[in-house]
Design an enzyme around this catalytic site. Structure first.
Site, PDB file in Angstrom:
ATOM      1  N   CYS A 115     -11.469   2.423   5.439  1.00 30.23           N
ATOM      2  CA  CYS A 115     -10.766   3.606   5.936  1.00 30.23           C
ATOM      3  C   CYS A 115     -10.981   4.826   5.048  1.00 30.23           C
ATOM      4  CB  CYS A 115      -9.267   3.315   6.058  1.00 30.23           C
ATOM      5  SG  CYS A 115      -8.511   2.719   4.543  1.00 30.23           S
ATOM      6  N   GLU A 154       0.834  -1.199   0.000  1.00 30.51           N
ATOM      7  CA  GLU A 154       0.000   0.000   0.000  1.00 30.51           C
ATOM      8  C   GLU A 154       0.870   1.251   0.000  1.00 30.51           C
ATOM      9  OE1 GLU A 154      -4.115  -0.982   1.859  1.00 30.51           O
ATOM     10  OE2 GLU A 154      -2.677  -0.970   3.482  1.00 30.51           O
TER      11      GLU A 154
END
Lengths: 656, 656
Positions: free
Chosen positions: A420, A336
């Site tokens: 998120c 990520e």
């Protein structure tokens, strides 16, 4: 709150610019539509999804303890299944998801009180109050799901990260409503944290594997004027990456092989070396942005020059080697985050929405120690492109990844196993007005243009700034000042670096930009009277942008930008598969505002060539190059893509 | 063995061409070097790695049962960790890894007996003999690791797949050495399998989730002249994808949710519809290739026109929409297989070595029912490029994935958690001579050119073909026939479709190719005398190849081919990062054989332009296109890349 310095003999940088509070800026125009969508659609969706996921079952001590949802990869919801380090479950960071939802909701309540939203938040605050332990500890995972394990794995388990988001939520709700209960609960928790972690003898020298609490503590310090919160933030920043390495000590205490963890490198969470020695943006992109944001806050608060130098190096590394033209960052789904210099693949770009939001946090905080359009330009670039793309026009669906090319395999989802991004983009949009201005003791910096009313406080003085503009569609901006009585102070107006032709007038008089421009800002230092007017005209000519020759993915390709907006082609507007289309280098653009399209956008049209397939034999390869036919293309702003019929999308167009 | 037909009233296609046995073709020149490396390096490495991995601990019933290595993703060895369906462990298919090692080793023993290698194989055969159950069952995983679970999960657990590889190994070892023990063991196992599975009442209507046993049974039938093995192969092919779907029935018997399995679609293992209805190459690429190979064998053996039509459709789909120019296939790591039409990413190409090997299997079997250069061209393309790249020049390291671009992140490894590719490429190289010829009752087809001696049998007649050539470096080929007495038969000589200029002489007399060429073969039907000579000159001009306009990744790019060899740039030979280089459309190539380079290769050199970075400001994007400077490039054959200093590699070059 008083500012302090590292070294009393060296005053360093004093606190310079602070952003206004969300209630101080009413936003109209372009962003009003976005805020409306977030308020009316996103916030109720966030609440519903937190509930559906079972988050409140975990938080509310009155309910039975829910089942653990392990492994992570089989967790609920959409999105691709990805393997994650064995220790992490979705539930471990549910406190943060709830907190971000509360924060986003609180920011919308700041604009307009809403009994229903407040009732939901009050109920959540009550749960947390009931959940809080005698000693102040407050984490639903470790209280309910893994009792007895608290503070045993800071590296992987998001414990202080969750605390950080709870802090941000409490501050936002307090500032929006004046209600203190959440602040009191969180204050007790922070005091508990401060009693556990620190450089003092007897305390654990820990810090979180996912940065967040550091910037949250600065926010708390500013909201409460409590210096001790700032000191705790500074401790976490200073300790990070020091030897002996805390995560190794901690792993040993768990009797685990210290080298066995997700991604196998402390670069992943930026703890590979002390932060002041860091000069490459590495690892998980969101973590990096949150860390640098807190570092920038500390530069502003403490005037820490070593920290500032590190930040300048990191900034330079990001913008010269590792940033998408959309302001997206972190190309790899694997970590990520960041990979290698100039590695910016378009179709597989991870470019998480949260990372672009984090970059806006960082850039805005770099403006804390001085107006500089280098930071404001990137902030605006990420805001209008790589971050805003993360939420649909109606506020009801989301992107986690924001690629720059899609062959119709990438679409907005209504929820995600790791939720998120939706609350992150929601809290950003809801507070977008606060990024437009910076206020120091005797200066007001205008960082972003857009229809708005700002009620600022310059020391004791109230200053009203009324911006009238169709920006970003049009480059004419008129700002009228409102003052109770004439006053001497400076207004700093940003001239974006992308703007090749700008004019600025004060009460009709042209200001010589070349003579006055400093770091991209015109400083107008005078005695202002109510009704004084600053007018700016920014040329929004369509620009072709070329990528550095080391960006291998964009060779022979061009991106289109108009003002702060990066454009893309969508299949629905264009006559052929997008990579068969090639723009000629001298094609002119027809610029048109289409009020019926995508909520009203400026589109770009041009003539191009499209490769033919009619004469191609039944084979994949041939020795003759393809033939082409004339075609015309239409580009729309990148942020607005995938809001119509699903299909291909392309930012970097072929050019011949 | 007699051929039979589906319908006695329709004779259909009779058995046409069969490949010679490995002992019948001695290979020299280019391939002799490859075979030497495989024999001397790869085979001992394969034996060692099987041992190190603990495979023999599982197979040998005299040793303690080893621990289960679950989950798969933490299995030993290099390679990236990838999640795999919960049921699969590395050990589940260890029989196949051992069997492929045995088969590859047996093929090298066929050339030259080797006591050490044979002793290793004999020991393994003894283990299997000792392991075999009373009823003939023979799978080390289900006998030793999961007793009582046999035949409960054909979908995921590679049980019949392992049987298939054991069959192929037994046949190869028998043909190489004449030793029968392994054949006898395997014969008992196949009889057991035939007693369990079939369309007859009382049998289970199962088939394997990973095709392989079907083509192995055809091999066994041909080696033993036993029709019943062919019938079992035909049953497995016919049953595949029929309703009610066996994998659903089986999942229900395991009390599992039938939809929960790896990849969630039966396209993954080509059982989504009956094979005769299939016309898209889908799913796991290796599985697909093995299935189509067996289908082609059955067309040859049974003259099954419906199966042939399906194969023609599948072939057309592959070569017109889904095949890399290297002969690699299956672009996605996700399903180790196919995605969508024209989706051929270069850098992330999975293009597993085994899939290219599988394509060679399939193409060679399509030549079973008639010489057609469409199949031979693709066979040669995969052989010299996407398959051969899977093993290093020294035979000691391997590629699992064969991308067409690398930014220096992709290198050969000495072993892999899933060690399927090394023995697969090894068995292919060791038997490469068998792919060069096809023999029917009265015809010899020469499919591949290369220095070799073939001792063929045409009915009762012995025919010797001596090929003298420097192919693939040079296009001159001379073939001399050796006969005991003059005989009338046809020789079919392939003229590759890529060759734009070819001449052919028989005993010095030019043959008019335009008049005689059928499906890319010249048929020379005459009475041959010993010493008759066929000479061919194939023009090996360097060719530029362009990809179909729908292949988005290759726009404005060109690939270089000379003869069967696809070329690439490696960073070590070139002056700049490879994507900064652009070939001009009219640049000429300098062709040179460099005997010191990469074991001796023809290199291509040309002038080009390279983008400059010197004048580029400290930014990623600018509004002016890059400037260029003259440069010269050097290309090497793709198969030979990553045998020197690690670095970038690129097949599709920019062209302007």
């Amino acid at each position: 709150m008083k500012s302090s310095t590292n070294d009393p003999s060296q005053p360093g940088i004093r606190s310079r610019f602070r952003s206004p509070h969300v209630k101080q800026v009413s936003v109209g125009g372009f962003w009003a539509d976005r805020i409306k969508a977030v308020t009316e659609k996103t916030i109720p969706i966030l609440q519903l999804r937190c509930d559906e996921a079972g988050m409140f079952d975990q938080i509310d001590p009155a309910r039975p303890v829910p089942e653990q949802r392990i492994p992570f990869s089989t967790a609920f919801g959409g999105g691709k299944v990805r393997p994650v380090g064995g220790n992490v479950t979705a539930q471990m960071y549910w406190d943060s998801d709830v907190a971000k939802m509360v924060e986003a909701a609180a920011l919308t309540v700041a604009f307009r009180r809403n009994d229903v939203t407040e009732a939901v938040i009050d109920r959540i605050v009550d749960m947390y109050e009931a959940l809080q332990q005698e000693d102040g500890y407050l984490n639903s995972w470790y209280i309910r799901m893994q009792p007895g394990k608290r503070w045993t794995n800071l590296r992987d388990c998001h414990e202080l990260y969750c605390a950080g988001h709870l802090i941000e939520a409490a501050v936002a709700y307090y500032q929006a409503t004046g209600k203190r209960k959440f602040m009191d609960v969180i204050g007790r928790y922070v005091d508990h944290i401060a009693s556990i972690f620190g450089a003092e003898p007897g305390k654990r020298r820990g810090y979180c594997g996912h940065e967040e609490i550091e910037l949250a503590l600065v926010k708390l310090a500013r909201a409460t004027n409590e210096q001790r919160y700032l000191e705790l933030a500074r401790y976490f920043i200073d300790e990070r990456g020091r030897q002996p390495h805390y995560f190794l000590i901690e792993a040993e205490e768990r009797a685990e092989e210290p080298g066995r963890f997700a991604h196998g490198t402390f670069e992943y969470n930026q703890s590979h070396i002390p932060v002041r020695e860091q000069n490459k943006v590495v690892g998980h992109a969101v973590r990096a942005m949150y860390l640098y944001s807190a570092m920038a806050d500390l530069v502003t608060e403490y005037g820490d020059e070593a920290l500032r130098t590190a930040l300048e190096n990191l900034w330079d590394d990001l913008v010269t080697k590792r940033l998408y033209i959309t302001g997206g960052l972190g190309p790899s789904a694997d970590n990520e985050g960041f990979t290698s210099d100039y590695d910016l693949p378009n179709e597989t770009a991870y470019a998480e929405t949260c990372a672009a939001v984090g970059l806006i946090f960082w850039a805005s905080r770099m403006l804390g120690f001085g107006a500089d359009t280098r930071y404001a330009d990137i902030m605006e670039q990420a805001l209008y492109n790589g971050a805003l793309s993360g939420v649909s026009l109606d506020g009801a669906s989301f992107f986690y990844e924001n690629p720059l090319e899609s062959r119709d395999g990438h679409h907005r989802w209504s929820w995600h196993r790791c939720p998120c991004c939706p609350p992150n983009i929601a809290r950003l949009v809801a507070s977008v007005g606060t990024y437009a201005y910076g206020v120091s003791e005797n200066e007001i910096a205008v960082h972003l243009y857009g229809e708005s009313e700002a009620r600022l406080e310059l020391g004791e003085r109230a200053v009203r700034l009324s911006q009238r503009t169709q920006y970003p569609w049009d480059g004419l901006i008129s700002i009228t000042l409102g003052l109770e009585e004439p006053a001497a102070f400076a207004v700093l107006m940003r001239i974006p670096a992308w703007c090749e032709k700008a004019t600025l007038k004060v009460n009709g008089d042209v200001v010589d930009l070349a003579a006055t421009l400093q770091r991209g800002y015109v400083r107008i230092d005078r005695t202002w009277h109510s009704g004084d007017r600053v007018e700016i005209a920014l040329d929004l000519a369509v620009q072709r942008l070329y990528a550095h020759p080391n960006v291998r993915q964009n060779r022979d390709r061009v991106a289109l930008r108009r003002g702060p907006l990066v454009y893309c082609l969508e299949r629905i507007d264009n006559p052929a598969p997008l990579n068969r289309i090639s723009l000629s280098r001298d094609a002119a653009f027809q610029v048109e505002f289409e009020d019926k399209l995508l909520g009203g956008v400026v589109t770009l049209q041009a003539s191009a060539a499209s490769e033919d397939t009619e004469d191609w034999p039944r084979t994949l390869y041939r020795s003759e190059p393809p033939r082409t036919s004339p075609a015309s293309i239409k580009a729309v702003p990148y942020y607005a893509w995938d809001n119509r019929e699903p299909g291909e999308m392309l930012v970097w167009l072929r050019e011949a």
